[in-house]
Each structure stands twice: as C-alpha cells, then as structure tokens.
Design an enzyme around this catalytic site. Structure first.
Site, PDB file in Angstrom:
ATOM      1  N   CYS A  45      -0.793 -49.222   6.079  1.00 11.67           N
ATOM      2  CA  CYS A  45      -0.674 -50.676   6.082  1.00 11.67           C
ATOM      3  C   CYS A  45       0.298 -51.166   5.029  1.00 11.67           C
ATOM      4  O   CYS A  45       0.815 -52.281   5.117  1.00 11.67           O
ATOM      5  CB  CYS A  45      -2.044 -51.331   5.867  1.00 11.67           C
ATOM      6  SG  CYS A  45      -2.870 -50.843   4.341  1.00 11.67           S
ATOM      7  N   HIS A  87       9.230 -39.906  -5.815  1.00 13.16           N
ATOM      8  CA  HIS A  87       8.554 -41.010  -5.119  1.00 13.16           C
ATOM      9  C   HIS A  87       7.322 -40.505  -4.376  1.00 13.16           C
ATOM     10  O   HIS A  87       6.239 -41.096  -4.484  1.00 13.16           O
ATOM     11  CB  HIS A  87       9.528 -41.679  -4.150  1.00 13.16           C
ATOM     12  CG  HIS A  87       8.934 -42.845  -3.418  1.00 13.16           C
ATOM     13  ND1 HIS A  87       8.873 -44.106  -3.956  1.00 13.16           N
ATOM     14  CD2 HIS A  87       8.345 -42.935  -2.196  1.00 13.16           C
ATOM     15  CE1 HIS A  87       8.285 -44.925  -3.105  1.00 13.16           C
ATOM     16  NE2 HIS A  87       7.949 -44.238  -2.023  1.00 13.16           N
TER      17      HIS A  87
END
Length: 439
Positions: A50, A99
C-alpha cells in the site's frame, strides 16, 4: 551484472498516484512477462504494497536497463514525463541495495519499524522465484535482505513498540471520535489488516463488529472469530446507515463503496458522524462521499499525522539497525563489485594480449626473417609495454571495487576500451557466505 531499482513510495507520491502503480497478485505474472520481454532486463522482483511499488532488476547495461524500467512504469501507470520526474526514484547498485536493506528493516516505512514489510518482501521474492523471474544475483540480494530484516528485529528493539497500519487506524478513530465505547464498526475485507483493526477497536470499547467480504464464507469465518456478524457484499451499502466506523482494506482495483450507491444512504444519516478509514491502495472508498455532512474519510496517507508516543524509542533502535545494515552492505557490495570488476579486468588483460599478438605479428612480417632470439626480444618488449600501460588501470580498478560506486568505474573502463565482457562466470556468492540465512 548491475542491480537497478525504480519505483515510488509514500515519501515521493500521494495515495492517488501510488494506486496507479499497484500491481494486484493476479496481474503479476503478466506484468513480469511484459517487463522481461522488453530486453535489457535479466531478472526482476516486484515489491508492491500500500505504500510502495518498486522494481528490483538486473541488467548488463545500466543506462539501457534504466530506460526500460522508466518506459515500463510510464506505460503501466499512464504517467507523462512530468509525473515520472516528480514521483519516480531511480537507483543502481550500491544505492539500490542500501534502499532494499532499509526497506526490509522497517526504516523506510510510513510507521518506523513496522513489522509487516518483512513478510511482504518475502512474499514478493517467493512470487518472483515461482515465476522464475529472479536470477542468481537477485536471489542472493533478497536472501541477504531477508536475513538482515530478521537480524535487525532480533538484535534491536525497533519493532518492540511499533504500530501496525491496523493499530494506527484505531488511533485515527480515537482522535476523531473520542471514546469508542459502544460504537459499531463495519470492516470491509476479511484479510489480516481488517482483522487487526477490528481486534484493536474491540479492545478499545467497540461493541458491534460487522464483516463484509466479496467471499461471504471468509466474512463468516472472520465474524465468528470476532463474535460479530457477516453480511454479503451486495448488502454492504445498507450497513452504512448504522455504522459509526468503517475500516476498508480490500484488494479491489476499483471503489467498493461508490458514490452512486452509497450517497443516498449516507445522506439519510442526517449528519450523524461516520468515520471511514480507507487503508487500501488502490482506495476502496470514493473520496467524493466526504462532501456529505457528517462523513469523514481518511486514507493511508493520513496515518502520517499520527502522534506516536513510542517513536523516540524506535528512532534510537533505528540507529543500531543502520549499523547492522552498513556492515552487511559492505560485505555484499564487495561481492557485487567483483561481479563487475573481475570480468572487466579479465577482459582488459585479454584485450591487451590480443593487441600485443596482432602488432607483434605485423612487425615480424615487416622485418622478414629474424632469429629466434630477436623474435623473443620483440615479443617481450611488446608485452612489457602493454602490461605497463594496463598496470595502473588494473590496480586502481581493484582498489575502487570496494567503493560504493566501484561498478561505475568498471563500466567506464569497459566503455573506454570497448571491451567484450563475459559476466557469466562470476555470479556465485562463494566468498561471502550467507548459507540459508535468507530462507
């Protein structure tokens, strides 16, 4: 082989933009086929939640690989060039690896230290494995990432006081409605997030729980667990008349609470407050319904505004997590750099040897008949000159291999000398063992 990253998240794009790039699981197989069919991309793992959609990929050419990823994202989401520049981030090798390691450790989440992301990364990697779209480099990367995610949670307290998205939704309800005692909640979607939200609401005083799901049997099962009741999906809108709180989190690609169906029901409440918390991406609830008196709609991005009393503790734990990540990153980066640097050095030496042999042969042909000793001297001199010329580039390239941008130097040397580099022989993680840590 180079690792690429292209994507967007809650930091770079609002929910109305992120939902354009959400890839539902039934679509993933076709998306992978489309992506890999474009060429230049050797392997890919897509992480879609999401709060983010990210593509991790491998390529033999950074510039061409990045172009393929950007074109794919542009076409899939219907973005123009402005949107691509505004919302999409693009990284390669060191930065892409860092990341992912921060993502799986919960350091890049909307709620610092949230636990769900580790499972989501595992699921994304497993899907890519099943679809046979992950290659040996990405396998090693994701196994290492999952290992780091576990290690961070074992050795730090980053998730000791963390909130899930469902728990955070409850805090939104409390801040909006005050006491939740005797309130009625309608949960749309019988997944884990909906259940967590419902249980937290019940623990805070909610009296009535109604569950609706496209699969009625799943709604019945969840309602039984919560001592609530289930309603069929086609009766969903009618339940809006009595609910105080709506928590919606489905995997639908369109609104499940639509304006054309729900408008008159919400208007019939005559201003009685109803809080609708939409934690789905793409969104489940038509935001236009908020124009009705008494209707408040909050989406996933509104979770950013929650005041978390435990944030400071987790912020301290995140510093310890960063240390773990840095240590693991250095080891992994040495291996990745070797994938780029070792083949380039080998190709550079072969290139020098080829030039030496060609030029010596030309010289001997021009000289005519020479003695064996003279031929040996000419050969030695030619090899010595080439070796001296290549000595510094090779030594410096070896030293730069351990730098964060070692791959860039390798790529530069490859292009400067127009080398034909064979990357096939250097894809094993032999010198930096992870065993089954990522399993």
């Amino acid at each position: 082989m180079y690792i690429l990253l292209a994507g967007l998240n809650h930091r770079t794009a609002p929910v109305e933009i992120r939902e354009k790039l959400i890839v539902a699981e039934p679509e993933l197989g076709n998306v992978y086929q489309c992506l890999l069919a474009k060429g230049e991309i050797e392997g890919a793992v897509i992480l879609t939640t999401c709060n983010r959609t990210e593509i991790y990929a491998t390529t033999r050419n950074i510039e061409k690989g990045q172009k393929v990823l950007l074109e794919f994202l542009k076409d899939y989401a219907g973005f123009d060039d402005w949107a691509i520049n505004q919302y999409i981030y693009l990284s390669n090798c060191y930065e892409a690896i860092l990341h992912l390691f921060r993502v799986v450790s919960g350091l890049d989440s909307m709620i610092l230290g949230e636990a769900e992301i580790l499972g989501q990364v595992k699921d994304a990697y497993q899907f890519a494995m099943d679809a046979k779209t992950s290659d040996s480099v990405l396998n090693t990367l994701f196994q290492k990432a999952i290992y780091i995610g576990k290690k961070v949670r074992t050795e730090t307290e980053i998730d000791k006081h963390s909130l899930s998205v469902g728990n955070a939704a409850v805090k939104l309800a409390e801040s909006s409605l005050g006491s939740l005692t005797d309130k009625a909640v309608l949960v749309i979607g019988a997944g884990k997030m909906g259940e967590i939200s419902a249980r937290s609401l019940m623990a805070n005083g909610v009296k009535t729980v109604i569950v609706s799901n496209r699969s009625y049997d799943k709604a019945v099962d969840m309602a039984r667990e919560l001592n609530g009741r289930a309603v069929r999906f086609d009766q969903l809108d009618e339940e809006l008349a009595a609910a105080d709180i709506v928590i919606s989190c489905t995997g639908a690609s369109h609104y499940v609470v639509r304006g054309d169906k729900a408008w008159h029901i919400l208007e019939s409440r005559r201003g009685k407050p109803i809080l609708m918390i939409d934690i789905a991406v793409p969104r489940d609830i038509d935001p236009g319904l908020q124009q009705i008196d008494g209707v408040q709609i909050l989406d996933i991005d509104d979770l950013k505004g929650i005041v978390d009393a435990n944030f400071e503790q987790r912020l301290k734990a995140s510093a310890a997590a960063e240390v773990i990540i840095k240590q693991e990153l250095e080891v992994f980066n040495q291996w990745l750099a070797s994938l780029c640097v070792v083949p380039v050095i080998t190709a550079l030496k072969d290139h020098g040897e080829m030039i030496t042999n060609i030029e010596v042969k030309k010289a001997l042909n021009k000289l005519g008949e020479v003695t064996q000793q003279e031929e040996k001297i000419i050969n030695s001199m030619a090899h010595a000159i080439v070796n001296q010329l290549l000595h510094s580039p090779i030594v410096n390239l070896k030293q730069m291999a351990t730098c964060s941008d070692g791959h860039s130097y390798a790529e530069m040397v490859k292009n400067l000398f127009a080398l034909d580099v064979n990357l096939e022989e250097h894809t094993e993680y032999e010198n930096f063992k992870i065993g089954n840590q990522g399993q």
